[in-house]
Structures are given as C-alpha cells and as structure tokens.
Design an enzyme around this catalytic site. Structure first.
Site, PDB file in Angstrom:
ATOM      1  N   LYS A  15      36.753 106.108  45.248  1.00  0.00           N
ATOM      2  CA  LYS A  15      36.790 107.402  44.563  1.00  0.00           C
ATOM      3  C   LYS A  15      35.357 107.856  44.272  1.00  0.00           C
ATOM      4  CE  LYS A  15      40.495 109.617  42.976  1.00  0.00           C
ATOM      5  NZ  LYS A  15      41.589 109.936  43.914  1.00  0.00           N
ATOM      6  N   THR A  60      42.896 104.962  45.805  1.00  0.00           N
ATOM      7  CA  THR A  60      41.707 105.530  45.163  1.00  0.00           C
ATOM      8  C   THR A  60      42.058 106.033  43.760  1.00  0.00           C
ATOM      9  OG1 THR A  60      41.946 107.793  46.010  1.00  0.00           O
ATOM     10  CG2 THR A  60      40.789 106.207  47.421  1.00  0.00           C
ATOM     11  N   PHE A 168      -7.298 117.448  45.939  1.00  0.00           N
ATOM     12  CA  PHE A 168      -6.881 117.022  47.283  1.00  0.00           C
ATOM     13  C   PHE A 168      -7.972 117.439  48.257  1.00  0.00           C
ATOM     14  CE2 PHE A 168      -4.168 117.318  51.199  1.00  0.00           C
ATOM     15  CZ  PHE A 168      -3.890 115.963  51.272  1.00  0.00           C
ATOM     16  N   ARG A 185      -6.254 121.380  40.971  1.00  0.00           N
ATOM     17  CA  ARG A 185      -5.021 122.091  41.341  1.00  0.00           C
ATOM     18  C   ARG A 185      -3.921 121.727  40.351  1.00  0.00           C
ATOM     19  NH1 ARG A 185      -2.384 118.679  46.485  1.00  0.00           N
ATOM     20  NH2 ARG A 185      -2.419 116.675  45.445  1.00  0.00           N
ATOM     21  N   VAL A 242      -0.952 112.868  45.859  1.00  0.00           N
ATOM     22  CA  VAL A 242       0.341 112.381  45.373  1.00  0.00           C
ATOM     23  C   VAL A 242       0.500 110.918  45.790  1.00  0.00           C
ATOM     24  CG1 VAL A 242       2.832 112.709  45.536  1.00  0.00           C
ATOM     25  CG2 VAL A 242       1.324 114.703  45.537  1.00  0.00           C
ATOM     26  N   GLN A 243       0.098 110.608  47.030  1.00  0.00           N
ATOM     27  CA  GLN A 243       0.239 109.248  47.546  1.00  0.00           C
ATOM     28  C   GLN A 243      -0.484 108.235  46.658  1.00  0.00           C
ATOM     29  OE1 GLN A 243      -0.291 111.995  49.380  1.00  0.00           O
ATOM     30  NE2 GLN A 243       0.309 111.773  51.520  1.00  0.00           N
ATOM     31  N   HIS A 271       4.515 122.901  45.186  1.00  0.00           N
ATOM     32  CA  HIS A 271       3.238 123.607  45.270  1.00  0.00           C
ATOM     33  C   HIS A 271       3.200 124.818  44.336  1.00  0.00           C
ATOM     34  CE1 HIS A 271       2.365 121.054  48.658  1.00  0.00           C
ATOM     35  NE2 HIS A 271       3.391 121.520  49.340  1.00  0.00           N
TER      36      HIS A 271
HETATM   37  O1  URC Z   1      -1.281 115.049  47.475  1.00  0.00           O
HETATM   38  C1  URC Z   1      -1.084 115.588  48.577  1.00  0.00           C
HETATM   39  N1  URC Z   1      -0.724 114.834  49.640  1.00  0.00           N
HETATM   40  C2  URC Z   1      -0.511 115.359  50.884  1.00  0.00           C
HETATM   41  O2  URC Z   1      -0.162 114.620  51.839  1.00  0.00           O
HETATM   42  C3  URC Z   1      -0.688 116.753  51.023  1.00  0.00           C
HETATM   43  N2  URC Z   1      -0.563 117.598  52.083  1.00  0.00           N
HETATM   44  C4  URC Z   1      -0.841 118.839  51.646  1.00  0.00           C
HETATM   45  O3  URC Z   1      -0.781 119.880  52.355  1.00  0.00           O
HETATM   46  N3  URC Z   1      -1.154 118.823  50.321  1.00  0.00           N
HETATM   47  C5  URC Z   1      -1.067 117.524  49.912  1.00  0.00           C
HETATM   48  N4  URC Z   1      -1.267 116.931  48.714  1.00  0.00           N
END
Ligand code: URC
Length: 319
Positions: A15, A60, A168, A185, A242-243, A271
């Site tokens: 379920k 279920t 970035f 940013r 971000v990575q 963004h």
């Molecule tokens: O932190 C970011 N990682 C990305 O891989 C990426 N690619 C992008 O266009 N902006 C960003 N910013």
C-alpha cells in the site's frame, strides 16, 4: 505447453500513500506525528501473478490496516526510524512466506505554536515544506532468526538561502561557456539528504530488540545533529561551489555521528540572477563589493549536484 513468452523476474506489492496522524496525550502536553507511508512486500508471492492464486496475498487493505494498528500499539510510533523498522519486522515475522518488507515513511512537521513566548501544549503549526524521510527494509530470506535490515534516514524539501559567502570561479571554460565568474552570489538550495545507519552487529533483529537498536544508534540525536550540521556548514562555509560545500558538510556529519555509514546529498542549485537595472539608471550593485540587491529567482532550469560520502574505515568509529 505454455505460450508464455515472459517470466516474473521481480515482484513487490503493498500500500502506498497511507496517511496517518498519531496523537499521544500526557496531561496537557500532547505529542503529534503525521506520516505518509508506503509499505511493500516481497516473498513467495509468485503464484499470485502467474496462477491467479490469491491465497498468498496479504491484501494491501490488510497492509493499510496494519499501519493504523501499529500507529496505535507501537511504542516506537514517535521515533520514525524505529517505527519503520517495527513495521518492516512485523510483516517478515508474522507471515513466513513474506521475506522482505520495504517501508518508506515521510514525516510531516508539526511544531508547537509559541504563545506569549511559551510552547503550547496541544496547538501546532506546519513550518515549511520540510519533511523527514525514512527507508527501512527487513529481510528474513535466510531464516527468521537470521533476519537482516537496513535503515536510511534523512530529510527533504528544506529550503535554505544565503546572501554572502558563496562564489563560483575558475570553472572549465570552452567555446560552449557563457557563465561569468562570480566571487559573490546568492546560494539557495532545497536540502535533500539521506544517511545509512549502522545497526548494532550483535543484536538479533526482532521487534523486542528495537529499543536496543535505538539505544545503540540514537536515531533522534543522530537526526538532529545531522540536520544542524547541514544548516551550520551551509551558513558558515565560504563556499567555492555547491560541490565543495556539500563535501565539507558530509565530512562533519560523518565525524559527529559514528552510527552513520554514508550520507547522500542532493542539492538543486536554485539560481538567483541579478537584474540589470542600468537601463533605468539604477545601480543594482552588479560587480560591486557586497553585491547586487535585486535578483530574479529562476525556477528552472536548476543545477543539480549530488554526492555520496562514505566512511573510510568503520573501525575508526565507536563501532
Ligand atoms: O556551485 C556550482 N557548481 C556548479 O557545478 C555550477 N555550474 C554552474 O553553472 N554554476 C555552478 N555552481
């Protein structure tokens, strides 16, 4: 001779979207938890597909009833990972022919309303879209007394935004690139994280032992520490991407909680594009120290950054 041209190579049923709200009252202090549950079963159910044999089918509807019944009777109902494990072990221990039970819970947040600075006993507000998530599976294929399980815990849809401390630059450039480097940013994402919990190796997985499992892992503390670490690193990291921020967050999470084996993050990069106001003879601070002030939040497309960070050596933890 059968004229069948295909065979049953996978089968799972149960379920989905079972919604349940459980209230526990201790005098004037009430506790509330609200779940959306999916419970799926696997096992010796092949003939229900291939021979129209419903005798092997735990309906279920019965699965749904069981979720309601356990919401009333389980001592773990307010502890989502322990509750998910209880549901999973219930099905594998009650029905010998059901070998695996997959439980997915989403927890909808209810927080106490503050009245004159004090948390109210029985009035709650939904704050935001954030949901807790749990995935648990019990597997008795090797025999009831050799039942194994996994529990994954996390959250999703926790929206965050920071207005400084994010850049970035130095990304790969070629003939397809138009993106400008930015040393300042907005950074916004919807946090989606899930971690795999190390269950105690020497505790047989039975319903009676769920308390011991919880004592070993401390599901609630692990969850709160992980959520807090994720927010704190997001806020304080001088983010290069971000990575890189995601990776740092995961390192802290693994350091702080030895019961976490690995953690998976998914961060959409929501963004925010600075608006060019120069046609209107207004200075939007583009390229200026401190940055722009008016942005266009872009719904799509978004970046989508994911990673799983796994503990290198489980011997270095308390386990
Ligand atoms: O932190 C970011 N990682 C990305 O891989 C990426 N690619 C992008 O266009 N902006 C960003 N910013």
């Amino acid at each position: 001779m059968s004229d069948e041209v295909g065979y049953l190579s996978a089968a799972r049923y149960g379920k989905d979207l079972v919604r349940v709200c459980r209230v526990t009252r201790q005098g004037d202090t009430h506790h509330v938890v609200e779940y959306t549950a999916r419970v799926l079963l696997e096992g010796d159910i092949e003939t229900s597909y291939t021979k129209a044999d419903n005798s092997v089918v735990v309906a279920t509807d019965t699965v749904k009833n069981t979720i309601y019944i356990l919401s009333k009777t389980s001592p773990h109902v307010h502890n989502p990972p322990a509750f998910a494990l209880h549901i999973a072990l219930h099905f594998t221990s009650t029905y010998p022919h059901i070998k695996k039970c997959y439980v997915d819970l989403q927890m909808h947040k209810w927080s106490r309303i503050q009245v004159a600075g004090k948390a109210h006993g029985w009035a709650f507000e939904r704050n935001g879209d954030e949901k807790g998530v749990v995935e648990a599976c019990a597997d008795s294929s090797a025999g009831q007394d050799k039942t194994t399980a996994y529990v994954k815990v996390g959250l999703k849809d926790l929206l965050v935004l920071k207005t400084a401390g994010s850049s970035f630059t130095n990304f790969h450039r070629d003939q397809y690139t138009t993106l400008q480097e930015v040393d300042d940013r907005l950074f916004s994402t919807s946090v989606d994280l899930k971690y795999d919990v190390q269950l105690p190796p020497n505790v047989p997985l039975t319903i009676a032992n769920i308390g011991k499992v919880d004592k070993f892992v401390d599901f609630q503390k692990t969850y709160e520490k992980t959520r807090q670490a994720t927010l704190e690193v997001f806020a304080t990291d001088e983010s290069a991407s971000v990575q890189a921020t995601m990776y740092k967050t995961a390192q802290r999470v693994l350091k702080e909680s030895p019961a976490i084996k690995n953690v998976t993050y998914a961060y959409p990069n929501k963004h925010y594009i600075p608006v060019n106001l120069t046609p209107f003879k207004l200075d939007n601070g583009l390229g200026r120290e401190g940055g722009a002030e008016v942005f266009h939040p872009v719904a799509d497309p978004s970046g989508y950054i994911t990673a799983t960070i796994t503990r290198k050596d489980s011997r270095s933890s308390k386990l």
